[in-house]
Design a protein around this motif. Structure first.
Motif, PDB file in Angstrom:
ATOM      1  N   VAL A   1      33.240  -5.561 -17.936  1.00 45.74           N
ATOM      2  CA  VAL A   1      32.336  -4.789 -18.793  1.00 45.74           C
ATOM      3  C   VAL A   1      33.109  -4.215 -19.976  1.00 45.74           C
ATOM      4  O   VAL A   1      32.685  -4.316 -21.123  1.00 45.74           O
ATOM      5  CB  VAL A   1      31.652  -3.656 -17.981  1.00 45.74           C
ATOM      6  CG1 VAL A   1      31.022  -2.627 -18.904  1.00 45.74           C
ATOM      7  CG2 VAL A   1      30.603  -4.230 -17.043  1.00 45.74           C
ATOM      8  N   ALA A   2      34.245  -3.626 -19.695  1.00 42.89           N
ATOM      9  CA  ALA A   2      35.038  -3.018 -20.767  1.00 42.89           C
ATOM     10  C   ALA A   2      35.484  -4.067 -21.791  1.00 42.89           C
ATOM     11  O   ALA A   2      35.432  -3.821 -22.996  1.00 42.89           O
ATOM     12  CB  ALA A   2      36.229  -2.277 -20.181  1.00 42.89           C
ATOM     13  N   ARG A   3      35.877  -5.257 -21.320  1.00 42.70           N
ATOM     14  CA  ARG A   3      36.276  -6.333 -22.244  1.00 42.70           C
ATOM     15  C   ARG A   3      35.097  -6.766 -23.121  1.00 42.70           C
ATOM     16  O   ARG A   3      35.267  -7.052 -24.305  1.00 42.70           O
ATOM     17  CB  ARG A   3      36.829  -7.530 -21.474  1.00 42.70           C
ATOM     18  CG  ARG A   3      38.269  -7.360 -21.084  1.00 42.70           C
ATOM     19  CD  ARG A   3      38.864  -8.650 -20.512  1.00 42.70           C
ATOM     20  NE  ARG A   3      39.850  -8.294 -19.522  1.00 42.70           N
ATOM     21  CZ  ARG A   3      39.635  -8.180 -18.223  1.00 42.70           C
ATOM     22  NH1 ARG A   3      38.444  -8.451 -17.715  1.00 42.70           N
ATOM     23  NH2 ARG A   3      40.604  -7.829 -17.400  1.00 42.70           N
ATOM     24  N   ALA A   4      33.909  -6.819 -22.525  1.00 40.41           N
ATOM     25  CA  ALA A   4      32.715  -7.189 -23.289  1.00 40.41           C
ATOM     26  C   ALA A   4      32.402  -6.124 -24.340  1.00 40.41           C
ATOM     27  O   ALA A   4      31.981  -6.443 -25.451  1.00 40.41           O
ATOM     28  CB  ALA A   4      31.525  -7.392 -22.351  1.00 40.41           C
ATOM     29  N   LEU A   5      32.639  -4.862 -23.996  1.00 39.32           N
ATOM     30  CA  LEU A   5      32.425  -3.795 -24.973  1.00 39.32           C
ATOM     31  C   LEU A   5      33.397  -3.930 -26.144  1.00 39.32           C
ATOM     32  O   LEU A   5      33.036  -3.662 -27.289  1.00 39.32           O
ATOM     33  CB  LEU A   5      32.575  -2.424 -24.306  1.00 39.32           C
ATOM     34  CG  LEU A   5      31.504  -2.074 -23.274  1.00 39.32           C
ATOM     35  CD1 LEU A   5      31.867  -0.791 -22.548  1.00 39.32           C
ATOM     36  CD2 LEU A   5      30.130  -1.958 -23.928  1.00 39.32           C
ATOM     37  N   VAL A   6      34.609  -4.355 -25.854  1.00 43.73           N
ATOM     38  CA  VAL A   6      35.596  -4.594 -26.913  1.00 43.73           C
ATOM     39  C   VAL A   6      35.077  -5.678 -27.858  1.00 43.73           C
ATOM     40  O   VAL A   6      35.209  -5.569 -29.078  1.00 43.73           O
ATOM     41  CB  VAL A   6      36.962  -5.024 -26.324  1.00 43.73           C
ATOM     42  CG1 VAL A   6      37.894  -5.524 -27.413  1.00 43.73           C
ATOM     43  CG2 VAL A   6      37.605  -3.877 -25.568  1.00 43.73           C
ATOM     44  N   ALA A   7      34.471  -6.714 -27.302  1.00 36.54           N
ATOM     45  CA  ALA A   7      34.010  -7.852 -28.105  1.00 36.54           C
ATOM     46  C   ALA A   7      32.887  -7.463 -29.059  1.00 36.54           C
ATOM     47  O   ALA A   7      32.758  -8.027 -30.146  1.00 36.54           O
ATOM     48  CB  ALA A   7      33.552  -8.986 -27.185  1.00 36.54           C
ATOM     49  N   GLY A   8      32.049  -6.508 -28.648  1.00 33.28           N
ATOM     50  CA  GLY A   8      30.928  -6.104 -29.490  1.00 33.28           C
ATOM     51  C   GLY A   8      29.805  -7.123 -29.465  1.00 33.28           C
ATOM     52  O   GLY A   8      29.809  -8.083 -28.692  1.00 33.28           O
ATOM     53  N   GLY A   9      28.813  -6.929 -30.297  1.00 38.04           N
ATOM     54  CA  GLY A   9      27.690  -7.851 -30.432  1.00 38.04           C
ATOM     55  C   GLY A   9      26.906  -8.043 -29.149  1.00 38.04           C
ATOM     56  O   GLY A   9      26.685  -7.102 -28.389  1.00 38.04           O
ATOM     57  N   THR A  10      26.474  -9.295 -28.891  1.00 36.70           N
ATOM     58  CA  THR A  10      25.639  -9.569 -27.721  1.00 36.70           C
ATOM     59  C   THR A  10      26.390  -9.341 -26.414  1.00 36.70           C
ATOM     60  O   THR A  10      25.790  -8.943 -25.421  1.00 36.70           O
ATOM     61  CB  THR A  10      25.088 -11.009 -27.746  1.00 36.70           C
ATOM     62  OG1 THR A  10      26.172 -11.925 -27.781  1.00 36.70           O
ATOM     63  CG2 THR A  10      24.187 -11.225 -28.932  1.00 36.70           C
ATOM     64  N   GLU A  11      27.721  -9.572 -26.415  1.00 36.40           N
ATOM     65  CA  GLU A  11      28.481  -9.322 -25.190  1.00 36.40           C
ATOM     66  C   GLU A  11      28.457  -7.839 -24.832  1.00 36.40           C
ATOM     67  O   GLU A  11      28.283  -7.470 -23.676  1.00 36.40           O
ATOM     68  CB  GLU A  11      29.932  -9.800 -25.351  1.00 36.40           C
ATOM     69  CG  GLU A  11      30.074 -11.304 -25.368  1.00 36.40           C
ATOM     70  CD  GLU A  11      31.538 -11.708 -25.404  1.00 36.40           C
ATOM     71  OE1 GLU A  11      32.300 -11.255 -24.540  1.00 36.40           O
ATOM     72  OE2 GLU A  11      31.894 -12.485 -26.293  1.00 36.40           O
TER      73      GLU A  11
END
Length: 156
Positions: free
Chosen positions: A67-77
């Motif tokens: 989840v935290a990595r997806a938050l780093v990615a931004g956008g739809t992730e």
């Protein structure tokens, strides 16, 4: 650098954690999250899978890191990850994982600006799925004895 997080998946307003200065203006107010984002079918499925992983003792720590990595990615992730957090009423590892990613970014040589972008992405993702949150970023002087700056990233 240090990171402090408040993430309220139950929808309660989120107040920022102040460390070195008195909160004033918008920073001092509890923060809400607007919501209103529409997720596609695959995003909903991915969010559901993450929610199940977050609520499983065996997979919760890794899922929180995902989840935290997806938050780093931004956008739809980021949006998909934030939706998973919203639906998971069992998240005990998430705040620590968010803080761990901030630490990992710093250790990897990320600049303050890159970490600020991560926190901006996280706040936007949580705001879009109506999860009030506030992240406090502390930057200390070279010997870590004085807070040089304190900045807040929050949902609206």
């Amino acid at each position: 650098m240090q990171l402090r997080s408040v993430i309220n998946t139950n929808g309660d307003l989120a107040s920022c954690i102040n460390v070195s200065r008195i909160l004033t203006g918008t920073d001092a107010q509890p923060h809400d999250a607007k919501g209103g984002a529409r997720l596609s079918g695959w995003q909903l499925q991915r969010a559901s899978d993450l929610t199940q992983a977050l609520c499983n003792q065996t997979t919760s720590i890794q899922a929180a890191r995902d989840v935290a990595r997806a938050l780093v990615a931004g956008g739809t992730e980021s949006l998909t990850a934030a939706k998973a957090v919203k639906e998971a009423n069992c998240v005990s590892q998430l705040v620590q994982a968010v803080n761990d990613i901030g630490d990992a970014l710093q250790e990897a040589g990320s600049t303050v600006g890159e970490i600020e972008q991560y926190l901006t992405n996280a706040a936007e993702g949580f705001s879009d799925v109506a999860v009030p949150a506030c992240f406090t970023l502390l930057v200390a002087n070279a010997d870590a004895t004085v807070v040089a700056s304190e900045k807040y990233f929050y949902t609206s």
